[in-house]
Structure formats: structure tokens, C-alpha cells
Scaffold this motif. Structure first.
Motif, mmCIF file in Angstrom:
data_model
loop_
_atom_site.group_PDB
_atom_site.id
_atom_site.type_symbol
_atom_site.label_atom_id
_atom_site.label_comp_id
_atom_site.label_asym_id
_atom_site.label_seq_id
_atom_site.Cartn_x
_atom_site.Cartn_y
_atom_site.Cartn_z
ATOM 1 N N THR A 1 0.851 -1.197 0.000
ATOM 2 C CA THR A 1 0.000 0.000 0.000
ATOM 3 C C THR A 1 0.890 1.251 0.000
ATOM 4 O OG1 THR A 1 -0.040 0.161 2.411
ATOM 5 C CG2 THR A 1 -1.745 -1.195 1.397
ATOM 6 N N ASP A 2 0.269 2.408 -0.210
ATOM 7 C CA ASP A 2 1.003 3.683 -0.237
ATOM 8 C C ASP A 2 1.750 3.939 1.066
ATOM 9 O OD1 ASP A 2 -0.061 4.021 -2.652
ATOM 10 O OD2 ASP A 2 -1.619 5.459 -2.052
ATOM 11 N N ILE B 1 -1.956 -5.126 1.481
ATOM 12 C CA ILE B 1 -3.301 -5.693 1.336
ATOM 13 C C ILE B 1 -3.118 -6.983 0.546
ATOM 14 C CG2 ILE B 1 -5.613 -5.438 0.374
ATOM 15 C CD1 ILE B 1 -5.463 -2.461 0.907
ATOM 16 N N ARG B 2 -3.142 -8.098 1.261
ATOM 17 C CA ARG B 2 -2.932 -9.399 0.633
ATOM 18 C C ARG B 2 -3.881 -10.400 1.295
ATOM 19 N NH1 ARG B 2 3.135 -10.450 0.520
ATOM 20 N NH2 ARG B 2 2.966 -11.800 2.318
ATOM 21 N N CYS B 3 -5.160 -10.136 1.094
ATOM 22 C CA CYS B 3 -6.166 -10.988 1.733
ATOM 23 C C CYS B 3 -6.162 -12.370 1.086
ATOM 24 C CB CYS B 3 -7.547 -10.364 1.594
ATOM 25 S SG CYS B 3 -7.698 -8.837 2.508
ATOM 26 N N GLN C 1 -4.486 -8.495 6.901
ATOM 27 C CA GLN C 1 -5.729 -7.733 7.057
ATOM 28 C C GLN C 1 -5.853 -6.782 5.865
ATOM 29 O OE1 GLN C 1 -8.252 -7.527 9.418
ATOM 30 N NE2 GLN C 1 -7.518 -9.385 10.389
ATOM 31 N N LYS C 2 -6.949 -6.050 5.813
ATOM 32 C CA LYS C 2 -7.191 -5.160 4.677
ATOM 33 C C LYS C 2 -7.402 -3.726 5.153
ATOM 34 C CE LYS C 2 -10.311 -4.944 0.710
ATOM 35 N NZ LYS C 2 -11.533 -5.473 0.114
ATOM 36 N N PRO C 3 -6.369 -2.918 5.322
ATOM 37 C CA PRO C 3 -4.951 -3.216 5.106
ATOM 38 C C PRO C 3 -4.315 -3.759 6.380
ATOM 39 C CG PRO C 3 -5.204 -0.907 5.625
ATOM 40 C CD PRO C 3 -6.577 -1.512 5.734
ATOM 41 N N GLY C 4 -3.157 -4.387 6.211
ATOM 42 C CA GLY C 4 -2.405 -4.892 7.354
ATOM 43 C C GLY C 4 -0.950 -4.553 7.206
ATOM 44 N N GLY C 5 -0.110 -5.232 7.990
ATOM 45 C CA GLY C 5 1.314 -4.928 7.993
ATOM 46 C C GLY C 5 2.148 -5.978 7.278
ATOM 47 N N ARG C 6 3.456 -5.776 7.313
ATOM 48 C CA ARG C 6 4.405 -6.615 6.561
ATOM 49 C C ARG C 6 4.954 -7.774 7.380
ATOM 50 N NH1 ARG C 6 8.803 -2.696 6.335
ATOM 51 N NH2 ARG C 6 7.665 -1.766 8.060
ATOM 52 N N PHE C 7 4.583 -7.847 8.668
ATOM 53 C CA PHE C 7 5.225 -8.825 9.550
ATOM 54 C C PHE C 7 4.253 -9.848 10.150
ATOM 55 C CE2 PHE C 7 7.890 -5.036 9.538
ATOM 56 C CZ PHE C 7 9.137 -5.580 9.279
ATOM 57 N N GLU D 1 -1.042 -0.436 8.783
ATOM 58 C CA GLU D 1 0.015 -0.350 7.770
ATOM 59 C C GLU D 1 1.374 0.006 8.369
ATOM 60 O OE1 GLU D 1 -2.983 2.109 5.702
ATOM 61 O OE2 GLU D 1 -1.890 1.512 3.892
ATOM 62 N N VAL D 2 1.366 0.718 9.491
ATOM 63 C CA VAL D 2 2.641 1.137 10.096
ATOM 64 C C VAL D 2 3.243 0.052 10.989
ATOM 65 C CG1 VAL D 2 2.098 3.600 10.015
ATOM 66 C CG2 VAL D 2 1.494 2.267 12.056
#
Ligand SMILES: [Zn+2]
Length: 436
Positions: A47-48, A53-55, A110-116, A409-410
Motif C-alpha cells: 500500500t502507499d 493488502i494481501r487478503c 488484514q485489509k490493510p495490514g502490515g508486513r510482519f 500499515e505502520v
């Protein structure tokens, strides 16, 4: 000592035992490679704001899965995809009949979620596999990495769907028929569409699992606040879900005097405070109202219907139940006073889940051996391990979440912490996969 010697392949045979042990103890994962792998994953569905976002069962999920399968095959693993799309990557041990050591988590967000969230557990296990391979270590037991389908449940409820079916808590037919939150897409069809509806039976009964580990970010603030490197959860809190409906009387806001109103939203407002107060008073628990629908939700109509949810969690199941009874009693008094009809329903109840004592203690011991600070704790969040732990021995390894934030996202965990958690996982797996 003899068993440690057997870890190594013939290229190590001319080393004396002391050297072999040191070689083994000093083994560490490759931080740069782990970081690169995490960064490559973080591009799929980016995401920006640097989140993901990888549901589950979306196009992004397919791209992520394809990459995982490619990485697993490069490791020389046998890749098995079951009927729920759970992906297993197997590295055979010397004695497959002993039962395998399983490690992994989820690659969906999640939509959106994080990278970890979840991703570290899958890619940490992959990094362990790469480290073991490049050091030519033979394990007594099979080592299997797993990516569970739809842990988040953000698009298709419920959460932990892949692991839940695997553990025997839902049938696959029930899971296939689940509709997305807009009520259009059907889970089984979407799984098939992305090419991950496998043929291998989705059941733990098809596997001989000796032990399971899940590396995960804490998703809470404890480790980060206390500046502790590793968390060893002794288990997962119980989880009780309730749905509450209130019915009052709608009316024009202008001409209706304040006295004698049956305002369902006002009654709810008091109930929300009750949930918070009871959780504070009782201690050792959390209580949350996370969802509310207000009807007709119009600025000039007194609300006549409210639906809301209560989530109660504690290590002590009876304590949680007692808290709910207190809340309900207060709700009845408020409803009566506000002239509303109250209806409550228990929606979901999961008992607290203690992890395997030996594996849990091993996480602590190995953290200490590696000179990492470690805290014994509990997990407030549910995980795939909640399901897996019901059918085999399991434990988790936590690493800090910056500011305790997750499902945003953060979401952030420094790569040094990812490295430390993966080193603990490495040594847990080396030790467990060589127990005979
Ligand atoms: Zn997760």
C-alpha cells in the motif's frame, strides 16, 4: 553428544566432537537474507503507506503463494498443497517415522495490514530451512514449513480457517461455502480460481507431527515497552464473544422531551462504559466493545435499535465468565431504566489454550543460551497455533511490535528483532528435530 554428531553429513566427519558442538551452537541464521526475503514479500500487495493488502484467496495472495512455492522448491523441498490451500514444504529427515517438526504461520494480511504479522513466521521458518541446508545438517525428523490459508479472516470469516479445518474444528465443505463480507464471492470458488485448491486431505490425521512452533510478532506493547527481545507465551487467553441487541422507541428528536425517551443508543453508551469498568475492576482480563450498529442512524430520529459486540479475554476462563455475568446484570439494570428491550447471545467461546510446557520452556532456555532477554507471558491474540495446539504439541516465539501496533500499515518490527526470533526458532527446531 553422539546425537549431535549424527546431525552432520559426511563432510563434517573429520571434525572432533568438541568442534562439532561448537559449530552447532554457533550456528546463526543469515540476517541479510531474511531481510531481503521479508522485503520481497512486502512488495506483493504493497500500500502507499508501506503496509500490505494481501487478503486470502485474492490475486495478491496467489502471487505471494507462487513465490513461496518457488522458494520452497529452491530449497529442495517436497511441496504439498491440501484441500484448504494450506501449503506444506517438507524436508525429509533420517527417520520420517519419528514424526515431523512443523513450523510456519500465515502469508495473508488484514485489509490493510502490515508486513510482519504471520509473514515473519513463514519466512523465518524458510530462513531456518535455508540455514540448515547450507550447513549440510541432517535432522532425525522431517522438518516441515507451513503457510496456513486465511488466518486473518478479513475478507472471508472466520479467522484461522485453514488451520481450523486441518485441526478438525470445521469441515472443508463448510469453509468452501463461506461468503465474503459483501456476500458475493464464495470461498471455495476463489480458492480454486487462484489455483490453490489442492487434492491432499486437509486434516491433521494425514500427518505425523511431533511438535510445532510458530514465530510471530507480539502485536501488543509489552516487549517493546520493557525493551525485551523475545517473548515466550505460555498459551493463549480464552476468548468469549457476545452479541447484544437493544430495542427502544424511535421518534422525532425535536418535539420529544428528554424525559421518557427510550433511546437505545444512550442505553448502549452506558453499557460500553460498563464493559470497560468491569474489565478494570476485575483485573487479569480485557473487555472490549469493537462493533456497533445503530438504527436508523439518522441525526433527527431517536435510535430505536442497537446491535453491539462484547469480546472478553482472560487466562482464567471462569474469571472471564464471571466478568460477563457482571456485565450482563448491569446491562439489565440499564435497559430497564432506559426502557429498552435487551437480548444477549453467546456467539463464540474458546477456552484458554496452554502451550506444551516442554516446548514453552525450551523457547526460554534457548533465548537465554543465545543471550537474548526473554519474558514469559501470555498471548492476547488468537493464532493458527490456537488450532494446531489442540491436535499436537505446540509453542510460540514472540518478537516486539514497535509501539505494540499491528493490523495497521505502520506495523513495524526491527530486522534485528526478526533475526533474534528466527535464531531462537532455528535452535528450537535443531533441538526438537533431533530428539529420538
Ligand atoms: Zn498473525
Amino acid at each position: 553428544m553422539a546425537s549431535n554428531c549424527s546431525l552432520l553429513n559426511p563432510i563434517h566427519e573429520n571434525l572432533i566432537i568438541g568442534e562439532l558442538l561448537m559449530l552447532f551452537d554457533d550456528l546463526r541464521i543469515n540476517k541479510a537474507r531474511l531481510q531481503n526475503t521479508l522485503e520481497e514479500s512486502a512488495r506483493i500487495g504493497k500500500t502507499d503507506k508501506n503496509g500490505l493488502i494481501r487478503c486470502a484467496v485474492t490475486d495478491e495472495d496467489k502471487i505471494g503463494r507462487d513465490l513461496l512455492v518457488k522458494w520452497y522448491k529452491e530449497c529442495g523441498c517436497e511441496v504439498i498443497i491440501d484441500e484448504m490451500g494450506n501449503i506444506f514444504a517438507k524436508r525429509p529427515g533420517k527417520n520420517p517415522s519419528l514424526g515431523a517438526v512443523l513450523s510456519g504461520s500465515h502469508f495473508d494480511t488484514q485489509k490493510p495490514g502490515g508486513r510482519f504479522d504471520g509473514i515473519l513466521g513463514v519466512l523465518g521458518a524458510l530462513e531456518v530451512m535455508r540455514t540448515i541446508n547450507e550447513n549440510g545438517i541432517e535432522l532425525e525428523r522431517d522438518f516441515i514449513i507451513v503457510d496456513w490459508t486465511n488466518e486473518e479472516g478479513g475478507w472471508f470469516a472466520p479467522a484461522c480457517m485453514g488451520s481450523g479445518v486441518w485441526a478438525g474444528n470445521h469441515t472443508k465443505e463448510w469453509a468452501y461455502a463461506r461468503k465474503d463480507r459483501d456476500g458475493y464471492a464464495v470461498f471455495g470458488e476463489e480458492l480454486e480460481r487462484i489455483g490453490y485448491k489442492g487434492s491432499f486431505p486437509a486434516s491433521h490425521k494425514e500427518w505425523n507431527i511431533y511438535a510445532a512452533y510458530e514465530l510471530h510478532i507480539e502485536q501488543g506493547p509489552q516487549l517493546w515497552k520493557e525493551n525485551i527481545q523475545i517473548g515466550a507465551p505460555k498459551g493463549i487467553l480464552c476468548l468469549h464473544w457476545y452479541d447484544i441487541w437493544l430495542e427502544g422507541t424511535a421518534n422525532q428528536v425535536g418535539p420529544t422531551p428528554m424525559a421518557g425517551r427510550n433511546d437505545a443508543l444512550l442505553a448502549f453508551s452506558e453499557m460500553n462504559i460498563v464493559v470497560n469498568n468491569v474489565a478494570h475492576q476485575m483485573g487479569n482480563m480485557v473487555g472490549t466493545v469493537g462493533e456497533i450498529q445503530n438504527y436508523p442512524n439518522s441525526r433527527n430520529i431517536i435510535p430505536d435499535k442497537v446491535h453491539f459486540t462484547v469480546d472478553v479475554r482472560s487466562w482464567d476462563d471462569d474469571h472471564a465468565l464471571k466478568a460477563w455475568e457482571m456485565m450482563k446484570k448491569e446491562f439489565e439494570i440499564i435497559a430497564e431504566r432506559r426502557g429498552c428491550i435487551l437480548r444477549t447471545e453467546e456467539t463464540w467461546k474458546v477456552a484458554h489454550a496452554p502451550f506444551d510446557r516442554e516446548l514453552y520452556n525450551r523457547v526460554v532456555e534457548i533465548s537465554e543460551q543465545l543471550n537474548y532477554s526473554c519474558k514469559r507471558m501470555v498471548s492476547g491474540a488468537g493464532h493458527d497455533m490456537s488450532e494446531i495446539n489442540q491436535v499436537t504439541r505446540g509453542a510460540m516465539i514472540f518478537v516486539p511490535s514497535v509501539e505494540g501496533r499491528s493490523h495497521v500499515e505502520v506495523e513495524e518490527t526491527p530486522y534485528e528483532d526478526c533475526e533474534r526470533g528466527t535464531n531462537v526458532l532455528l535452535h528450537c527446531i535443531l533441538k526438537t528435530a533431533n530428539e529420538v
